[in-house]
Scaffold this motif. Structure first.
Motif, PDB file in Angstrom:
ATOM      1  N   TYR A  70     -10.746  -1.331 -20.002  1.00  0.00           N
ATOM      2  CA  TYR A  70     -10.806  -1.728 -18.570  1.00  0.00           C
ATOM      3  C   TYR A  70     -10.505  -0.065 -18.032  1.00  0.00           C
ATOM      4  O   TYR A  70      -9.341   0.375 -18.299  1.00  0.00           O
ATOM      5  N   LEU A  71     -11.359   0.357 -17.142  1.00  0.00           N
ATOM      6  CA  LEU A  71     -11.157   1.634 -16.484  1.00  0.00           C
ATOM      7  C   LEU A  71     -10.759   1.288 -14.860  1.00  0.00           C
ATOM      8  O   LEU A  71     -11.495   0.808 -14.261  1.00  0.00           O
ATOM      9  N   HIS A  72      -9.942   2.036 -14.623  1.00  0.00           N
ATOM     10  CA  HIS A  72      -9.162   1.804 -13.246  1.00  0.00           C
ATOM     11  C   HIS A  72      -9.013   3.336 -12.806  1.00  0.00           C
ATOM     12  O   HIS A  72      -7.988   4.001 -12.778  1.00  0.00           O
ATOM     13  N   PRO A  73      -9.899   3.935 -12.142  1.00  0.00           N
ATOM     14  CA  PRO A  73      -9.708   5.522 -11.766  1.00  0.00           C
ATOM     15  C   PRO A  73      -9.305   5.453 -10.156  1.00  0.00           C
ATOM     16  O   PRO A  73      -9.570   6.592  -9.574  1.00  0.00           O
TER      17      PRO A  73
ATOM     18  N   SER B  94       0.801  -1.235  -0.055  1.00  0.00           N
ATOM     19  CA  SER B  94      -0.111  -0.023  -0.118  1.00  0.00           C
ATOM     20  C   SER B  94       0.968   1.178  -0.203  1.00  0.00           C
ATOM     21  O   SER B  94       2.225   1.281   0.280  1.00  0.00           O
ATOM     22  N   LEU B  95       0.207   2.373  -0.272  1.00  0.00           N
ATOM     23  CA  LEU B  95       0.807   3.611  -0.131  1.00  0.00           C
ATOM     24  C   LEU B  95       0.147   4.552   0.905  1.00  0.00           C
ATOM     25  O   LEU B  95      -1.242   4.409   1.144  1.00  0.00           O
ATOM     26  N   PHE B  96       0.749   5.430   1.583  1.00  0.00           N
ATOM     27  CA  PHE B  96       0.151   6.322   2.702  1.00  0.00           C
ATOM     28  C   PHE B  96       0.604   7.634   2.557  1.00  0.00           C
ATOM     29  O   PHE B  96       1.836   7.749   1.968  1.00  0.00           O
ATOM     30  N   GLY B  97      -0.137   8.587   2.972  1.00  0.00           N
ATOM     31  CA  GLY B  97       0.316   9.866   3.138  1.00  0.00           C
ATOM     32  C   GLY B  97       0.926  10.098   4.463  1.00  0.00           C
ATOM     33  O   GLY B  97       1.384   9.445   5.216  1.00  0.00           O
ATOM     34  N   PHE B  98       1.209  11.490   4.696  1.00  0.00           N
ATOM     35  CA  PHE B  98       1.931  11.659   5.672  1.00  0.00           C
ATOM     36  C   PHE B  98       1.047  12.909   6.554  1.00  0.00           C
ATOM     37  O   PHE B  98       1.541  13.447   7.637  1.00  0.00           O
TER      38      PHE B  98
ATOM     39  N   GLU C 164      -2.503   3.700  -5.654  1.00  0.00           N
ATOM     40  CA  GLU C 164      -2.008   2.288  -5.905  1.00  0.00           C
ATOM     41  C   GLU C 164      -0.718   1.997  -5.793  1.00  0.00           C
ATOM     42  O   GLU C 164      -0.014   2.572  -6.607  1.00  0.00           O
ATOM     43  N   ALA C 165      -0.536   0.941  -5.077  1.00  0.00           N
ATOM     44  CA  ALA C 165       0.884   0.732  -4.852  1.00  0.00           C
ATOM     45  C   ALA C 165       1.358  -0.055  -6.379  1.00  0.00           C
ATOM     46  O   ALA C 165       2.557  -0.097  -6.837  1.00  0.00           O
ATOM     47  N   PHE C 166       0.652  -1.080  -6.742  1.00  0.00           N
ATOM     48  CA  PHE C 166       0.803  -1.802  -8.047  1.00  0.00           C
ATOM     49  C   PHE C 166      -0.320  -1.903  -8.987  1.00  0.00           C
ATOM     50  O   PHE C 166      -0.286  -1.470  -9.945  1.00  0.00           O
TER      51      PHE C 166
ATOM     52  N   ARG D  62      -2.692   8.210 -13.474  1.00  0.00           N
ATOM     53  CA  ARG D  62      -1.193   7.933 -13.028  1.00  0.00           C
ATOM     54  C   ARG D  62      -1.138   8.430 -11.798  1.00  0.00           C
ATOM     55  O   ARG D  62      -0.644   9.577 -11.409  1.00  0.00           O
ATOM     56  N   VAL D  63      -1.026   7.496 -10.819  1.00  0.00           N
ATOM     57  CA  VAL D  63      -0.825   7.483  -9.528  1.00  0.00           C
ATOM     58  C   VAL D  63      -0.116   6.415  -8.981  1.00  0.00           C
ATOM     59  O   VAL D  63      -0.148   5.175  -9.648  1.00  0.00           O
ATOM     60  N   GLY D  64       0.579   6.612  -7.759  1.00  0.00           N
ATOM     61  CA  GLY D  64       1.443   5.424  -7.187  1.00  0.00           C
ATOM     62  C   GLY D  64       2.487   4.976  -8.165  1.00  0.00           C
ATOM     63  O   GLY D  64       3.256   5.244  -8.811  1.00  0.00           O
ATOM     64  N   GLY D  65       2.207   3.365  -7.977  1.00  0.00           N
ATOM     65  CA  GLY D  65       3.147   2.607  -8.755  1.00  0.00           C
ATOM     66  C   GLY D  65       2.409   2.110 -10.115  1.00  0.00           C
ATOM     67  O   GLY D  65       3.140   1.261 -10.818  1.00  0.00           O
ATOM     68  N   ILE D  66       1.476   2.464 -10.435  1.00  0.00           N
ATOM     69  CA  ILE D  66       0.721   2.158 -11.823  1.00  0.00           C
ATOM     70  C   ILE D  66       1.448   2.429 -13.050  1.00  0.00           C
ATOM     71  O   ILE D  66       1.656   1.618 -13.881  1.00  0.00           O
ATOM     72  N   PRO D  67       2.275   3.557 -13.037  1.00  0.00           N
ATOM     73  CA  PRO D  67       2.852   3.951 -14.462  1.00  0.00           C
ATOM     74  C   PRO D  67       4.080   2.860 -14.669  1.00  0.00           C
ATOM     75  O   PRO D  67       4.608   2.735 -15.856  1.00  0.00           O
ATOM     76  N   GLU D  68       4.394   2.177 -13.464  1.00  0.00           N
ATOM     77  CA  GLU D  68       5.396   1.137 -13.393  1.00  0.00           C
ATOM     78  C   GLU D  68       5.033  -0.063 -14.236  1.00  0.00           C
ATOM     79  O   GLU D  68       5.949  -1.131 -14.351  1.00  0.00           O
ATOM     80  N   VAL D  69       3.540  -0.529 -14.083  1.00  0.00           N
ATOM     81  CA  VAL D  69       2.905  -1.720 -14.283  1.00  0.00           C
ATOM     82  C   VAL D  69       3.306  -2.044 -15.723  1.00  0.00           C
ATOM     83  O   VAL D  69       3.505  -3.319 -16.040  1.00  0.00           O
ATOM     84  N   LEU D  70       2.545  -1.339 -16.618  1.00  0.00           N
ATOM     85  CA  LEU D  70       2.412  -1.875 -18.161  1.00  0.00           C
ATOM     86  C   LEU D  70       2.950  -0.847 -19.097  1.00  0.00           C
ATOM     87  O   LEU D  70       3.160   0.365 -18.542  1.00  0.00           O
TER      88      LEU D  70
END
Length: 502
Positions: free
Chosen positions: A289-292, A125-129, A296-298, A316-324
């Motif tokens: 596929y829509l993922h809003p 997971s990802l968390f804020g501060f 997201e960590a992965f 384009r949040v978290g680790g999503i740009p690394e996935v595909l």
């Protein structure tokens, strides 16, 4: 070197989700590689006590009170006697916890360190501060990871987030992504011939219907509010578009109200909660596929969607740009206007034939493999157990890895109580003292249990009969959800003998 491993988390089957699937698939592959693996989780409706899953994976469903989103109420020390009994009974050597919000995970790692066991933590997971919830979660994570042997994150973004939240040495954190069983997410018309790809899809005409699929838990952090706002605008701009939405959660009522307001019952289908083995059957009905998601960590579900031959529209949040890779995705900002625009671009690209979705399955199959994930996780176990030297395990850290005043070399965690107290004391002016008090009480409870409930009174559990590795490789899955395998007559006989003797 084979290990006895305990996976511990609040999140496991029958609840569907990425963490649950990760634990199951990783455990199954580690068993195939010769290790003994058990899972410790809380009891679910209809599932209590000990259960056996495919491949001899034993699951302990401990009876603890669930408070929120399938997480148990923090017990701190009352879980220790039961945990100790399970660990001794199964002769566990490594405790592997999953999930920042899992109380069982945090307590299990604390008790494991008190018992002198090696520990690994995987953050999903990802968390804020800034908000109160994130501050409390980060302090709890700091408490757990101050005395863990190694940490695993599912993306590089997740690693950066975890290192900052828990003030970790980056050398203590490895990046091992999630994966999918690509054979369970095949597109329609997939052929096993020499080309190994789905049949080429005809170009969609201007009057052909495009189906957009959404499969998600319906919570705020999954972007359900954005979905509620964007769907009416997408339907208005594209008359030949329909939605299929699967999932459950507190935001489901908002989707139902949106459909009523816009009289969109014939264009938006709500399926409610579905099982993991039904995900593929829903996905192959769609084109996009829509993922809003807002964080997201992965995002394992977008890999599953691409494997099914869907063009992915995601934030384009978290680790999503690394996935595909870029040719499989259309990215958007986590804003209503941008999601509507990105979905419009994806629809236009499909109608123009600019996206070869029939090629996605084999590309995903080459990128992600649970066997690779298991091999890399096994290397982490080798590193913390001393099978690998520090130079081999911490490559790029200089001669022998980084040094710390209380840790020694990176990753070498002393079990001595005084050394553990030094690590916890540095967690904060007040929190450090509280953490030290918890550790001392935990240690005294351990001594009490060793005296009044000696190990000699605990029966050692019989191990599940080991299957030959060659036999495992040759055996094909018997069901599409990956939870069933063909068993040889010898294996069935061994199973009957084990049950009759236990």
């Amino acid at each position: 070197m084979p290990y006895n491993i305990a996976m511990i988390s609040d999140f496991f089957f029958p609840q569907p989700g990425g963490v649950e699937s990760h634990i199951y698939q990783l455990s199954s592959k580690l068993i195939d590689r010769g290790h003994k693996v058990i899972v410790i989780t809380h009891a679910y409706a209809g599932r209590t006590g000990v259960r056996y899953l495919t491949n001899g994976l034993k699951v302990y469903h401990v009876p603890f009170f669930v408070v929120y989103r399938e997480t148990t109420f923090p017990t701190f020390f009352s879980f220790f006697p039961l945990f100790r009994n399970i660990v001794i009974r199964e002769q566990i050597e490594i405790v592997h916890g999953h999930g920042s919000l899992s109380n069982l995970c945090h307590e299990g790692i604390l008790h494991a360190r008190t018992m002198g066991l090696r520990t690994v933590f995987t953050d999903h997971s990802l968390f804020g501060f800034a908000d109160a919830g994130s501050i409390l979660t980060n302090k709890l994570l700091k408490f757990t990871l101050s005395d863990v042997d190694h940490c695993i994150c599912v993306s590089h973004t997740c690693k950066e987030n975890t290192v900052l939240r828990a003030s970790l040495d980056p050398l203590m954190v490895s990046v091992i992504p999630n994966a999918v069983v690509a054979e369970n997410f095949r597109p329609l018309g997939y052929s096993h011939d020499s080309q190994h790809r789905a049949a080429e899809k005809p170009r969609l005409g201007p009057d052909d219907t495009i189906t957009i699929v959404v499969i998600s838990r319906l919570f705020y952090n999954k972007g359900t509010d954005l979905l509620v706002a964007a769907i009416p605008r997408i339907l208005a701009a594209h008359p030949n578009v329909r939605f299929i939405i699967a999932g459950s959660g507190p935001k489901a009522i908002d989707l139902e109200q949106m459909i009523e307001r816009n009289v969109a019952q014939d264009r938006v289908l709500l399926l409610g909660p579905i099982r993991h083995e039904e995900v593929r059957d829903v996905m192959v009905q769609g084109h996009i596929y829509l993922h809003p998601s807002l964080t997201e960590a992965f995002g394992t579900v977008i890999v599953e969607a691409a494997s099914c031959g869907l063009y992915v529209v995601c934030t384009r949040v978290g680790g999503i740009p690394e996935v595909l890779p870029g040719h499989m995705t259309e990215f958007a900002k986590p804003e209503e206007d941008d999601i509507v625009a990105a979905t419009g671009r994806a629809i236009a690209a499909l109608r123009a034939g600019r996206v070869r979705t029939e090629l996605f399955h084999n590309q995903v199959k080459q990128m992600y493999s649970w066997t690779d994930v298991a091999e890399r996780t096994e290397r982490v176990y080798d590193g913390i157990s001393g099978v690998l030297s520090h130079d081999e395990f911490y490559q790029g850290a200089g001669a022998g890895g980084a040094w710390s005043a209380t840790r020694g070399r990176a990753g070498v965690q002393s079990f001595a109580l005084i050394e553990r107290l030094k690590r916890y004391y540095g967690c904060g002016i007040w929190a450090g003292k509280l953490f030290c008090l918890c550790v001392v009480i935990d240690y005294l409870l351990f001594v009490f249990l060793e005296i009044f409930a000696p190990r000699s009174r605990i029966d050692i559990a019989r191990n599940w009969p080991k299957k030959d590795r060659k036999e495992c490789r040759e055996r094909e899955p018997a069901s599409k959800d990956g939870l069933g395998r063909k068993r040889s007559s010898k294996h069935r006989r061994e199973k009957r003998e084990l049950r009759s003797e236990s």
